[in-house]
Design an enzyme around this catalytic site. Structure first.
Site, PDB file in Angstrom:
ATOM      1  N   ASP A   1       0.817  -1.215   0.000  1.00 49.14           N
ATOM      2  CA  ASP A   1       0.000   0.000   0.000  1.00 49.14           C
ATOM      3  C   ASP A   1       0.853   1.269   0.000  1.00 49.14           C
ATOM      4  O   ASP A   1       0.535   2.252  -0.675  1.00 49.14           O
ATOM      5  CB  ASP A   1      -0.948   0.009   1.205  1.00 49.14           C
ATOM      6  CG  ASP A   1      -2.242  -0.744   0.907  1.00 49.14           C
ATOM      7  OD1 ASP A   1      -2.295  -1.433  -0.136  1.00 49.14           O
ATOM      8  OD2 ASP A   1      -3.196  -0.635   1.711  1.00 49.14           O
TER       9      ASP A   1
ATOM     10  N   ASN B   1      -4.744  -1.947  -4.743  1.00 50.94           N
ATOM     11  CA  ASN B   1      -5.950  -2.015  -3.915  1.00 50.94           C
ATOM     12  C   ASN B   1      -5.757  -1.154  -2.671  1.00 50.94           C
ATOM     13  O   ASN B   1      -6.287  -1.448  -1.603  1.00 50.94           O
ATOM     14  CB  ASN B   1      -6.237  -3.473  -3.531  1.00 50.94           C
ATOM     15  CG  ASN B   1      -7.696  -3.672  -3.121  1.00 50.94           C
ATOM     16  OD1 ASN B   1      -8.520  -2.760  -3.255  1.00 50.94           O
ATOM     17  ND2 ASN B   1      -8.025  -4.845  -2.607  1.00 50.94           N
TER      18      ASN B   1
ATOM     19  N   ASP C   1     -10.996  -2.124  11.495  1.00 52.63           N
ATOM     20  CA  ASP C   1     -10.007  -3.107  11.032  1.00 52.63           C
ATOM     21  C   ASP C   1      -9.640  -4.094  12.139  1.00 52.63           C
ATOM     22  O   ASP C   1      -9.633  -5.312  11.936  1.00 52.63           O
ATOM     23  CB  ASP C   1      -8.745  -2.401  10.529  1.00 52.63           C
ATOM     24  CG  ASP C   1      -8.976  -1.777   9.154  1.00 52.63           C
ATOM     25  OD1 ASP C   1     -10.065  -1.995   8.577  1.00 52.63           O
ATOM     26  OD2 ASP C   1      -8.074  -1.072   8.661  1.00 52.63           O
TER      27      ASP C   1
ATOM     28  N   GLU D   1     -11.281  -4.694   1.348  1.00 55.32           N
ATOM     29  CA  GLU D   1     -10.515  -5.493   0.384  1.00 55.32           C
ATOM     30  C   GLU D   1     -11.357  -6.624  -0.201  1.00 55.32           C
ATOM     31  O   GLU D   1     -11.167  -7.051  -1.335  1.00 55.32           O
ATOM     32  CB  GLU D   1      -9.260  -6.056   1.051  1.00 55.32           C
ATOM     33  CG  GLU D   1      -8.107  -5.080   1.151  1.00 55.32           C
ATOM     34  CD  GLU D   1      -8.241  -4.080   2.298  1.00 55.32           C
ATOM     35  OE1 GLU D   1      -9.365  -3.905   2.838  1.00 55.32           O
ATOM     36  OE2 GLU D   1      -7.215  -3.461   2.641  1.00 55.32           O
TER      37      GLU D   1
ATOM     38  N   HIS E   1      -5.232  -9.033   3.245  1.00 56.56           N
ATOM     39  CA  HIS E   1      -4.171  -9.199   4.240  1.00 56.56           C
ATOM     40  C   HIS E   1      -4.716  -9.478   5.637  1.00 56.56           C
ATOM     41  O   HIS E   1      -4.185 -10.306   6.370  1.00 56.56           O
ATOM     42  CB  HIS E   1      -3.301  -7.941   4.258  1.00 56.56           C
ATOM     43  CG  HIS E   1      -4.068  -6.658   4.464  1.00 56.56           C
ATOM     44  ND1 HIS E   1      -3.646  -5.659   5.289  1.00 56.56           N
ATOM     45  CD2 HIS E   1      -5.257  -6.208   3.961  1.00 56.56           C
ATOM     46  CE1 HIS E   1      -4.509  -4.655   5.262  1.00 56.56           C
ATOM     47  NE2 HIS E   1      -5.497  -4.972   4.463  1.00 56.56           N
ATOM     48  N   ARG E   2      -5.801  -8.800   5.994  1.00 60.07           N
ATOM     49  CA  ARG E   2      -6.298  -8.971   7.365  1.00 60.07           C
ATOM     50  C   ARG E   2      -6.950 -10.344   7.564  1.00 60.07           C
ATOM     51  O   ARG E   2      -6.944 -10.876   8.676  1.00 60.07           O
ATOM     52  CB  ARG E   2      -7.258  -7.847   7.755  1.00 60.07           C
ATOM     53  CG  ARG E   2      -6.581  -6.503   7.712  1.00 60.07           C
ATOM     54  CD  ARG E   2      -7.177  -5.454   8.620  1.00 60.07           C
ATOM     55  NE  ARG E   2      -6.503  -4.195   8.335  1.00 60.07           N
ATOM     56  CZ  ARG E   2      -5.281  -3.875   8.767  1.00 60.07           C
ATOM     57  NH1 ARG E   2      -4.605  -4.716   9.513  1.00 60.07           N
ATOM     58  NH2 ARG E   2      -4.734  -2.720   8.439  1.00 60.07           N
TER      59      ARG E   2
ATOM     60  N   LYS F   1       0.386  -6.478   1.741  1.00 61.76           N
ATOM     61  CA  LYS F   1      -0.337  -5.201   1.584  1.00 61.76           C
ATOM     62  C   LYS F   1       0.055  -4.236   2.705  1.00 61.76           C
ATOM     63  O   LYS F   1       0.241  -3.048   2.469  1.00 61.76           O
ATOM     64  CB  LYS F   1      -1.848  -5.449   1.600  1.00 61.76           C
ATOM     65  CG  LYS F   1      -2.670  -4.222   1.237  1.00 61.76           C
ATOM     66  CD  LYS F   1      -4.119  -4.610   0.983  1.00 61.76           C
ATOM     67  CE  LYS F   1      -4.869  -3.528   0.221  1.00 61.76           C
ATOM     68  NZ  LYS F   1      -5.146  -2.351   1.008  1.00 61.76           N
TER      69      LYS F   1
END
Ligand code: DC
Length: 662
Positions: A51, A94, A320, A348, A395-396, A420
């Site tokens: 990112d 993204n 998040d 995402e 990613h999360r 990311k």
């Protein structure tokens, strides 16, 4: 790292300290503000990730000089509000933070730009931001679908100052982008937020960072923000990025799930003084019962003696980090209900749907709604199921699901998606956790490894994996399904959906007891054939690793120490002379009333050894770090005692305490 998947054994405990990577949200804001400012900014602790790379690439393409000056420092030469390159096409992957803020800034910067991203970025709404920018005279075209990227931006038609309205209930990044861009107009403008403002801490962060770069936004009430006329960004000189609070959530949760009192898991880089909203994740863990400590720039967590409990929480302020709570809920008593998380659906991936699906694979009880998610661990007394977790290029998803490994072995697909925001995530995690121990026992056929392995497992209370039985079951299942043993893809498909249950030394296939059937000569020969097929071996790999559970595992088979558990805490290569092995096999077969000839058995074993050692897939070889145990002149009892001594010497039986669970 294998780019396709990462297999995690069941984890037993976590402790230690981790230096967090820089905050993504702060890094991308600081980069843009430094680029727009007058003067040079030296940024310290900048996050290196996909990112931030997208933002940096874009700024460089816009003519901003950004030079690495060693030790994670970056020197940005600000362009004083006017990008040198007036026409460019920018690809932003993204990266939501980069896309929204650059859209706002470039729409008001007087140039001609095209902004695009990956397909998922083109599904993430941006219409509310564009509507707001149009009120300021911006000339924005949607290149594909109305309301979504990609976008074409042309010089704005000048307008007087005044008031602009923006919606705040889809993404706070619209307001953030707008606020950061407004100083480029040189006019006094007031932003009124329509609808509820979600994720407010991110807006506070934006205001704080704008102040560091010399612009004070006046806030009136909760929904009105005024940027003064003739305001210009000025470099603060040096800017230090703090650690990422969202990234901290995974480690703090690991501590809450599995760090023993007195040996907490500590994160360095965020604490009481943080400007990130996600530090409030620690409050949520504390509500679940975790023991939390917070210093100026560190935090720590450990598991409470009485275990974690489920909570109901409005997660609007920590959208998040709340994903991490959803997985932590697997280790808490009762239900955890996360509400006010509608924004998950435009991240995402659709995170509510993805989360519900993957949690379900683990056996959790899940309820998903438009803007909430409720999670309860499996029914009392049931363990989590080991599962193959899909990560949806998010990613999360990869990072928070790694925590489920405290409950069961897992396969995480596409682990590299963490790049990311946190490329080294899995390496960091590995340095902080202890896995269930595994003892791998390899050796040639008829060496007695099966008997020794089963006895060692029993003595330690560990699980036992008879990998040969899996190949035998595959051969039997293929025969029952009418699939030829030479049909590699066909047999691999059978192996992948093998309905086999091991319980108390016995085995069932498709609900039928199969102990005798898999020991038949014809099935032995089929097992040897299907075991030589690489696709079959690949299909059974995770199946075998899924046995790697608390409190520990003894794995028996010819590739345990090399392919299946290359990092086993103890590797034994068990062998005996061909004559002795033939004699043992002879007694076994005669005992079963099967007539055999000892010479032909010796001959047969020698040939098999040669074939096994020479074969291209998983050849039988003693690993350099394996202990050789030659039982030619040794009885079973002695061999078992030898292995148990080594287990104790290496402290491998100690992991039996402190297994986390609800
Ligand atoms: O150990 P066993 O005889 O039950 O094994 C059955 C077959 O599977 C035999 O041909 C060896 C093969 N095998 C293998 O290739 N890899 C393993 N890990 C275990 C067995």
């Amino acid at each position: 790292m294998n780019m396709n998947f990462l297999d995690l054994p069941q984890l037993l405990s976590a402790s230690g300290s981790v230096a967090l990577p820089g905050s993504k949200s702060i890094s991308n804001r600081a980069l843009l503000l430094a680029a727009l400012a007058e003067g040079v900014t030296e940024i310290h602790g900048l996050l290196a990730s996909d990112d931030t790379a997208r933002m940096l690439d874009a700024l460089r393409a816009l003519g901003v000089a950004c030079a690495e000056s060693g030790q994670g420092r970056l020197r940005v030469e600000g362009c004083a509000g006017r990008f040198p390159v007036r026409q460019a096409a920018l690809f932003l992957g993204n990266a939501g933070t980069a896309f929204r803020s650059l859209t706002a800034v470039l729409a008001l910067s007087g140039g001609d730009y095209v902004l695009s991203g990956v397909p998922r970025m083109h599904e993430r709404p941006i219409g509310d931001l564009v509507d707001a920018l149009r009120q300021l005279g911006a000339d924005v075209d949607y290149l594909e679908k109305d309301g979504f990227p990609p976008l074409r931006l042309k010089p704005a038609q000048g307008r007087a100052g005044g008031t602009v309205e923006v919606r705040g209930d889809v993404s706070s990044q619209f307001l953030t982008g707008l606020l950061m861009a407004l100083p480029l107009t040189g006019r006094e403008i007031t932003v009124e937020v329509a609808g509820d403002l979600i994720s407010r801490p991110y807006v506070e962060m934006t205001l704080g960072l704008m102040a560091r770069f010399g612009i004070r936004v006046e806030t009136r009430g909760r929904q009105s923000f005024s940027v003064p006329a003739a305001a210009a960004y000025v470099s603060p000189g040096v800017f230090v990025v703090e650690g990422d609070a969202s990234s901290a959530s995974y480690f703090l949760a690991a501590g809450a799930i599995a760090a023993r009192p007195g040996a907490p898991l500590r994160v360095e880089g965020v604490g009481r003084r943080s400007i990130q909203g996600d530090v409030r994740f620690a409050d949520a863990l504390a509500q679940m019962g975790a023991t939390i400590e917070i210093g100026d720039d560190w935090m720590s967590a450990c598991r409470p003696p009485e275990g974690l409990r489920g909570i109901a929480l409005d997660c609007n302020h920590i959208p998040d980090a709340a994903m991490t709570l959803a997985v932590t809920a697997l280790f808490a008593r009762g239900e955890t209900r996360l509400t006010n998380i509608a924004s998950w659906r435009v991240k995402e991936t659709d995170r509510i749907a993805a989360m519900a699906r993957e949690l379900g694979k683990l056996g959790a009880r899940v309820e998903a709604g438009r803007d909430f998610l409720a999670i309860a661990p499996p029914e009392a007394g049931q363990a989590l199921r080991s599962a193959i977790i899909d990560t949806y290029d998010d990613h999360r998803m990869a990072m928070c699901f790694s925590l489920a490994a405290f409950g069961a072995p897992l396969r995480i697909n596409d682990p590299a998606c963490t790049s990311k925001t946190f490329p080294a995530y899995f390496e960091c995690l590995e340095g902080l956790v202890a896995a269930a121990p595994v003892i791998a026992i390899d050796g040639p056929t008829a060496s007695g490894k099966g008997t020794v392995s089963a006895r060692v497992a029993k003595a330690l209370g560990f699980h036992y994996l008879d990998s040969g039985a899996l190949y035998r079951l595959t051969a039997l299942a293929a025969r029952e399904a009418g699939v030829d043993w030479a049909d590699e893809a066909g047999v691999a498909a059978v192996a992948a959906r093998l309905d086999a249950v091991f319980d108390d030394g016995r085995v069932w296939l498709n609900g039928k007891e199969a102990d005798d059937a898999i020991r038949h000569e014809s099935i032995s020969s089929g097992a040897s054939k299907v075991a030589a097929l690489p696709q079959v071996r690949a299909a059974l790999l995770f199946r075998q690793r899924a046995f790697h559970c608390a409190p520990g595992l003894v794995g028996d088979g010819r590739d345990m120490a090399s392919v299946v558990f290359p990092r086993a805490g103890l590797k034994i290569f068990l062998t005996a002379s061909a004559e002795i092995r033939a004699e043992r096999r002879y007694k076994q077969l005669i005992g079963k009333g099967m007539p055999v000839n000892i010479e032909s058995l010796v001959q047969d074993l020698r040939e098999r050894d040669a074939r096994d050692a020479a074969r291209s897939v998983a050849p039988l070889q003693q690993q350099p770090d394996a202990v050789l145990l030659d039982t030619t002149f040794m009885g079973i009892e002695e061999a078992v005692a030898f292995v148990l001594d080594l287990v104790r010497d290496r402290g491998l039986a100690a992991g039996r305490t402190g297994v986390p669970g609800a």
